[in-house]
Design a protein around this motif. Structure first.
Motif, PDB file in Angstrom:
ATOM      1  N   HIS A  15      25.331 -47.293  -3.169  1.00 30.49           N
ATOM      2  CA  HIS A  15      26.535 -47.341  -2.338  1.00 30.49           C
ATOM      3  C   HIS A  15      27.728 -46.673  -3.027  1.00 30.49           C
ATOM      4  O   HIS A  15      28.511 -45.972  -2.376  1.00 30.49           O
ATOM      5  N   ARG A  18      27.113 -42.973  -2.759  1.00 35.31           N
ATOM      6  CA  ARG A  18      27.370 -42.575  -1.366  1.00 35.31           C
ATOM      7  C   ARG A  18      28.863 -42.355  -1.147  1.00 35.31           C
ATOM      8  O   ARG A  18      29.283 -41.373  -0.541  1.00 35.31           O
ATOM      9  N   GLN A  19      29.676 -43.261  -1.673  1.00 36.12           N
ATOM     10  CA  GLN A  19      31.127 -43.155  -1.491  1.00 36.12           C
ATOM     11  C   GLN A  19      31.706 -41.933  -2.196  1.00 36.12           C
ATOM     12  O   GLN A  19      32.651 -41.323  -1.703  1.00 36.12           O
ATOM     13  N   LEU A  29      29.323 -41.025   5.620  1.00 35.81           N
ATOM     14  CA  LEU A  29      29.433 -42.301   4.908  1.00 35.81           C
ATOM     15  C   LEU A  29      28.736 -43.418   5.677  1.00 35.81           C
ATOM     16  O   LEU A  29      27.983 -44.210   5.103  1.00 35.81           O
ATOM     17  N   ALA A  32      24.840 -42.881   5.789  1.00 33.35           N
ATOM     18  CA  ALA A  32      24.229 -43.219   4.501  1.00 33.35           C
ATOM     19  C   ALA A  32      24.236 -44.730   4.280  1.00 33.35           C
ATOM     20  O   ALA A  32      23.258 -45.295   3.774  1.00 33.35           O
ATOM     21  N   ARG A  33      25.328 -45.390   4.655  1.00 31.88           N
ATOM     22  CA  ARG A  33      25.403 -46.849   4.512  1.00 31.88           C
ATOM     23  C   ARG A  33      24.316 -47.532   5.311  1.00 31.88           C
ATOM     24  O   ARG A  33      23.594 -48.408   4.810  1.00 31.88           O
ATOM     25  N   ILE A  36      20.769 -46.826   3.688  1.00 28.82           N
ATOM     26  CA  ILE A  36      20.551 -47.612   2.469  1.00 28.82           C
ATOM     27  C   ILE A  36      20.265 -49.062   2.828  1.00 28.82           C
ATOM     28  O   ILE A  36      19.300 -49.666   2.344  1.00 28.82           O
ATOM     29  N   GLU A  63      19.258 -41.570  -5.654  1.00 26.75           N
ATOM     30  CA  GLU A  63      20.612 -41.637  -6.218  1.00 26.75           C
ATOM     31  C   GLU A  63      20.879 -40.406  -7.087  1.00 26.75           C
ATOM     32  O   GLU A  63      21.931 -39.775  -6.983  1.00 26.75           O
ATOM     33  N   LEU A  66      21.314 -37.318  -4.804  1.00 24.49           N
ATOM     34  CA  LEU A  66      22.627 -37.316  -4.155  1.00 24.49           C
ATOM     35  C   LEU A  66      23.719 -36.903  -5.133  1.00 24.49           C
ATOM     36  O   LEU A  66      24.579 -36.086  -4.818  1.00 24.49           O
TER      37      LEU A  66
END
Length: 104
Positions: A15, A18-19, A29, A32-33, A36, A63, A66
């Motif tokens: 997370h 992602r941010q 965002l 992806a949230r 996940i 991770e 990304l």
């Protein structure tokens, strides 16, 4: 560290990544949230340590991907993208040398 703590740590790390990666892109965002959370929820009842380790490896690989390979782009017109690299993606450009130094 227990296995449950490692899973939670990976969840939080994904997370946070992602941010950073999708900063200022609300649609990415949110997507992806949701992804996940879905992946962790769908494997919530997994009890096999081997399968959990396998899923943890996949999550860690995602991770890393990304963080190191994804770059944001903004459409400036119908045929042009403006790329916005993060500072951690910009690396020192070391020139290539055709003739390596001779070692003695």
């Amino acid at each position: 560290m227990g296995q449950a703590a490692k899973v939670l740590q990976l969840f939080k790390t994904l997370h946070r990544t992602r941010q950073q990666v999708f900063k200022n892109d609300a649609r990415a965002l949110e997507a992806a949230r949701i992804k996940i959370n879905e992946e962790f929820k769908s494997n919530k009842s997994e009890t096999s340590p081997k399968k959990i380790e396998e899923l943890m490896k996949i999550g860690s690989d995602v991770e890393l991907f990304l963080r190191t390979c994804v770059i944001q782009g903004i459409h400036t017109d119908h045929s042009t993208l403006k790329l916005i690299p993060r500072k951690d993606l910009l690396i020192e450009n070391v020139p290539y040398c055709d003739a390596p130094d001779q070692k003695h």
